[in-house]
Design an enzyme around this catalytic site. Structure first.
Site, PDB file in Angstrom:
ATOM      1  N   ASN A 205       0.857  -1.184   0.000  1.00  0.00           N
ATOM      2  CA  ASN A 205       0.000   0.000   0.000  1.00  0.00           C
ATOM      3  C   ASN A 205       0.893   1.235   0.000  1.00  0.00           C
ATOM      4  O   ASN A 205       2.047   1.170   0.415  1.00  0.00           O
ATOM      5  CB  ASN A 205      -0.923  -0.021   1.224  1.00  0.00           C
ATOM      6  CG  ASN A 205      -2.046   0.987   1.135  1.00  0.00           C
ATOM      7  OD1 ASN A 205      -1.867   2.154   1.435  1.00  0.00           O
ATOM      8  ND2 ASN A 205      -3.216   0.534   0.706  1.00  0.00           N
ATOM      9  N   HIS A 426     -10.723  16.531  -3.876  1.00  0.00           N
ATOM     10  CA  HIS A 426      -9.550  17.082  -3.197  1.00  0.00           C
ATOM     11  C   HIS A 426      -8.644  15.937  -2.759  1.00  0.00           C
ATOM     12  O   HIS A 426      -8.787  15.411  -1.661  1.00  0.00           O
ATOM     13  CB  HIS A 426      -9.956  17.896  -1.963  1.00  0.00           C
ATOM     14  CG  HIS A 426     -10.609  19.193  -2.263  1.00  0.00           C
ATOM     15  ND1 HIS A 426     -11.274  19.934  -1.300  1.00  0.00           N
ATOM     16  CD2 HIS A 426     -10.711  19.903  -3.412  1.00  0.00           C
ATOM     17  CE1 HIS A 426     -11.755  21.036  -1.850  1.00  0.00           C
ATOM     18  NE2 HIS A 426     -11.426  21.038  -3.134  1.00  0.00           N
ATOM     19  N   HIS A 495     -11.773   9.626   1.671  1.00  0.00           N
ATOM     20  CA  HIS A 495     -11.090   8.381   1.323  1.00  0.00           C
ATOM     21  C   HIS A 495      -9.720   8.332   1.993  1.00  0.00           C
ATOM     22  O   HIS A 495      -9.077   9.369   2.185  1.00  0.00           O
ATOM     23  CB  HIS A 495     -10.952   8.242  -0.190  1.00  0.00           C
ATOM     24  CG  HIS A 495     -12.203   7.785  -0.856  1.00  0.00           C
ATOM     25  ND1 HIS A 495     -12.238   6.750  -1.762  1.00  0.00           N
ATOM     26  CD2 HIS A 495     -13.487   8.210  -0.732  1.00  0.00           C
ATOM     27  CE1 HIS A 495     -13.479   6.563  -2.167  1.00  0.00           C
ATOM     28  NE2 HIS A 495     -14.261   7.456  -1.566  1.00  0.00           N
ATOM     29  N   GLU A 496      -9.300   7.115   2.323  1.00  0.00           N
ATOM     30  CA  GLU A 496      -8.038   6.854   3.041  1.00  0.00           C
ATOM     31  C   GLU A 496      -7.976   7.519   4.414  1.00  0.00           C
ATOM     32  O   GLU A 496      -6.901   7.636   5.002  1.00  0.00           O
ATOM     33  CB  GLU A 496      -6.799   7.272   2.222  1.00  0.00           C
ATOM     34  CG  GLU A 496      -6.579   6.496   0.953  1.00  0.00           C
ATOM     35  CD  GLU A 496      -7.269   7.115  -0.251  1.00  0.00           C
ATOM     36  OE1 GLU A 496      -7.547   6.388  -1.206  1.00  0.00           O
ATOM     37  OE2 GLU A 496      -7.526   8.330  -0.225  1.00  0.00           O
ATOM     38  N   GLU A 514     -14.299   5.957   2.714  1.00  0.00           N
ATOM     39  CA  GLU A 514     -13.786   4.729   2.109  1.00  0.00           C
ATOM     40  C   GLU A 514     -13.320   3.838   3.256  1.00  0.00           C
ATOM     41  O   GLU A 514     -14.055   2.997   3.727  1.00  0.00           O
ATOM     42  CB  GLU A 514     -12.646   5.046   1.155  1.00  0.00           C
ATOM     43  CG  GLU A 514     -12.123   3.829   0.418  1.00  0.00           C
ATOM     44  CD  GLU A 514     -10.873   4.142  -0.365  1.00  0.00           C
ATOM     45  OE1 GLU A 514     -10.744   3.612  -1.479  1.00  0.00           O
ATOM     46  OE2 GLU A 514     -10.017   4.904   0.130  1.00  0.00           O
ATOM     47  N   GLU A 520     -12.033  -0.331  -6.313  1.00  0.00           N
ATOM     48  CA  GLU A 520     -10.829  -0.069  -7.101  1.00  0.00           C
ATOM     49  C   GLU A 520      -9.873  -1.260  -7.088  1.00  0.00           C
ATOM     50  O   GLU A 520      -9.138  -1.493  -8.051  1.00  0.00           O
ATOM     51  CB  GLU A 520     -10.121   1.181  -6.590  1.00  0.00           C
ATOM     52  CG  GLU A 520      -9.603   1.087  -5.176  1.00  0.00           C
ATOM     53  CD  GLU A 520      -9.121   2.430  -4.640  1.00  0.00           C
ATOM     54  OE1 GLU A 520      -7.933   2.519  -4.310  1.00  0.00           O
ATOM     55  OE2 GLU A 520      -9.930   3.364  -4.557  1.00  0.00           O
TER      56      GLU A 520
END
Length: 713
Positions: A205, A426, A495-496, A514, A520
């Site tokens: 990752n 963003h 996300h993340e 997310e 994905e």
């Protein structure tokens, strides 16, 4: 052999028992099924245990915090711990029962009914007081630490939180490897004793920091050999670091493991303050793990006075084509590195693959308008994508300057003329300091052009360098972003970021996260077919996920050079709009792929994102989930079922329909020989009229599923 105790030993034993009894307190759930007992050990250690229908769920487990000896704490290098030496100062029990209305959700209303035990403790040696509060529901409990302001406890630093969860056996567990920076790992299914020796738990990752061979993330789903389902998580994580769990695989005891910052400290506290809730769900019915609202109920009520601008959203976007690899986020290949203030973008040579160009975006706007989708996400619209990833770069984006081929005013005007909005993107590349200094200007730009939703991203290692995605400071940043967005009437899809803990009740403009392995990854090699049959038990305990479903062309090689395939059937993708609850749902495939399967795409057009009622019909972790949901403000129902690689036969009793009413029923299901590997796009559509009491028996293929629309006549 019989051991005879002396009178002295008998007296000592009786004295200890009396001391424990004097400090023992218990509280039961409103229906009496769940009971939590609190006591102090002989050393004055706070201890709790939990039962369900008189079966042990959590054996006696210690509570407390180890504090850092640090010059920034009130007691500096003389700091002491909050682990033992306590006496009970006061106790108080109470009950609470309310019904509240979420801004959006799985149900129109939510009941918050619990019995509470408040235990105020004093540590005589330090003259310090703390409170441990227990809230016990019919389906579980939450506990938290509270620290009143006092002369002897003002500023303190957490070295370790020592909350224990002592399990009763070697349970089956569905778990992710413990990591301070990512949740994007596949879920493992093992016995607790096998966690240490399990291979393949850590995947590559852009940012990852595993910390222990027996460390796991929450929400952790467990099942006992005698059929109890147990889930451990946290709620209302505010101004505190995210909790992991570390297992002692000899005693089968989990201990809380907080995310540190760059210094190694795990929390900087100023009284009065409190910890997040540590939660344990329990039931002998797996469906209760999905339907209960304990995490939301343990959060504060909504703090946004006017919520009229917050709305569930169905969207498409310029995204999947870049994920798969056909197009790019960056505009040019001319520059090995970018300094934002030194590039004349009008002179840059286009690479011909940039996805966020005017014509492509207009094509998606037209598609959204034609199919009554609310918004169009556009990634790669702003300058800086040429060297954005994995460079630990400070000035990555300014969030206001578009590439030459993205006319922000024209495209927004065009979208609004069609009744569609653009969704902002963003990506911060985890340069958090950079994002915070540009955030106000970025939100003003959104207000200027009529954007009302933003997808944020935190790919890569955090700046300030050395910090982690789930630290106290980063959790404060995510909440700061949500609050600032609320001031500008902007919804946030992060996300993340850290995994959610129910803060969407308090700040309902947080419409999605997310924080797990999303669609994905189907373009990067795929996820197991059971992936979406375990996420509702784990990741979704804290709030909705932007899973980006709806990939109907599951074989990517049909339109790109990507050899991978989606590990579900086409019908299984339709099921995700019900199984993976979210008020934010993407039709993630390309417009031309939806045109190929237009009859199946009708379900995506029809299915709402907001609900008045939800009924979990069948459920077993990582095996299958079947759920029925009633559209907000309508009499229409939708049913979805998803299964693992073994297939499943769903039995759906339509007893939730209105009595005496007919419904137009459309069933989207796997065809007879469908299979997620060999025949993924084989589906059939059946239409008929049904009524209350009818039963649907639907066969789901390997990795498959089904979706049903029920329109009231």
């Amino acid at each position: 052999m019989i051991l005879h105790k002396s009178p002295f030993h008998l007296c000592l034993t009786l004295a200890l028992l009396c001391a424990l009894t004097a400090t023992a307190q218990s509280v039961k759930s409103p229906n009496g099924n769940v009971e939590v007992k609190f006591s102090l050990s002989a050393k004055g250690e706070p201890t709790y245990e939990m039962t369900y229908k008189q079966k042990a769920v959590v054996k006696p487990s210690r509570l407390g915090l180890q504090l850092a000896k640090d010059r920034h704490a009130s007691k500096k290098e003389n700091e002491t711990d909050l682990l033992d030496g306590f006496k009970v100062k006061t106790t108080k029990t109470s009950t609470f029962d309310e019904t509240w209305t979420p801004v959006w959700g799985e149900t129109k209303t939510i009941r918050n009914h619990y019995n509470e035990l408040e235990v105020c403790l004093n540590q005589p040696a330090t003259e310090r007081d703390i409170t441990i509060r227990f809230r016990v529901y019919d389906y579980g409990m939450g506990l938290r630490y509270e620290f009143p302001q006092q002369e002897s406890l003002n500023y303190f630093i957490i070295k370790e939180e020592r909350t224990e969860f002592a399990m009763t056996g070697d349970h089956t567990a569905w778990w992710l490897a413990g990591d301070y920076d990512t949740q994007e790992y596949p879920t493992m299914e093992t016995r607790l004793s096998e966690i240490r020796s399990t291979d393949g738990v850590v995947w590559g990752n852009s940012s990852q920091t595993p910390f222990s061979p027996t460390g796991v993330q929450t929400a952790l789903q467990l099942k006992t050999d005698d059929g109890l389902y147990i889930n451990i998580h946290e709620a209302a994580c505010v101004d505190y670091s995210t909790m992991h769990l570390n297992l002692d695989d000899q005693s089968m005891t989990f201990t809380s493991w907080l995310t540190p910052d760059a210094t190694g400290n795990k929390g900087y506290m100023q009284t009065p303050c409190q910890s997040p809730w540590r939660t344990v769900l329990v039931s002998d019915d797996a469906r209760d793990m999905l339907s209960c609202k304990l995490t939301l109920n343990l959060n504060e009520p909504c703090k946004i006075e006017d919520t009229s601008w917050i709305h569930p959203t169905k969207y498409c976007g310029v995204w999947w084509e870049m994920i798969v690899g056909r197009n790019s986020w960056n505009y040019t290949d001319d520059y090995p590195s970018i300094r934002l203030d030194q590039i004349d973008w009008s002179k840059a040579k286009p690479n011909g693959r940039h996805g966020a160009n005017n014509e492509e975006v207009k094509r998606y706007i037209d598609f959204a308008a034609k199919n009554k989708l609310d918004q169009v996400l556009v990634e790669g619209w702003n300058v800086g994508w040429e060297d954005w990833a994995n460079m630990w770069k400070w000035d990555v984006f300014d969030f206001t300057t578009p590439y030459p081929d993205f006319d922000i005013k024209m495209l927004n005007d065009y979208a609004h003329s069609k009744g569609v909005r653009l969704m902002m993107h963003h990506e911060t590349s985890s340069s958090v300091t950079n994002y915070e200094r540009h955030m106000e200007a970025a939100f003003q730009l959104m207000n200027k052009y009529g954007y009302d939703a933003v997808k944020t991203g935190y790919v890569g290692d955090i700046i300030p360098r050395g910090d982690h995605h789930y630290s106290q400071a980063m959790n404060n940043h995510y909440l700061y972003n949500i609050k600032e967005a609320a001031r500008h009437h902007i919804m946030v899809n992060a996300h993340e970021a850290t995994r959610p803990t129910g803060l969407c009740r308090t700040w309902p403009n947080l419409v999605g996260n997310e924080s797990a392995r999303g669609t994905e990854y189907e373009a990067f090699g795929g996820s197991n077919p059971n992936h979406t049959c375990i996420l509702p038990f784990t990741r979704l305990q804290g709030g909705p996920m932007d899973y980006t479903p709806g990939i109907l062309e599951t074989q990517l090689k049909t339109w790109s050079d990507n050899p991978n395939y989606v590990h579900t059937t086409l019908a299984g993708q339709l099921a995700l709009y019900l199984v993976m609850y979210s008020p934010l749902q993407m039709a993630a495939d390309l417009p031309e792929n939806y045109e190929k399967f237009d009859d199946a795409f009708q379900f995506i057009r029809d299915v709402p994102c907001d609900w008045d009622d939800s009924r979990y019909i069948e459920a077993e972790p990582a095996r299958y989930i079947t759920v029925a949901r009633k559209g907000k403000g309508t009499d229409n129902w939708f049913v979805g079922g998803k299964c693992d690689e073994h297939g499943h036969r769903a039995v759906v009793k339509l007893d939730f329909l209105d009595k005496g009413r007919a419904y137009a029923c459309t069933i989207y299901q796997d065809a007879a020989k469908a299979d997620y590997e060999g025949n993924p796009k084989a589906y059939k559509i059946t239409k008929k009229t049904v009524k209350q009491g009818d039963v649907l028996r639907i066969d789901e293929a390997r990795g498959g599923g089904f979706a049903v629309s029920l329109f009231a006549k």
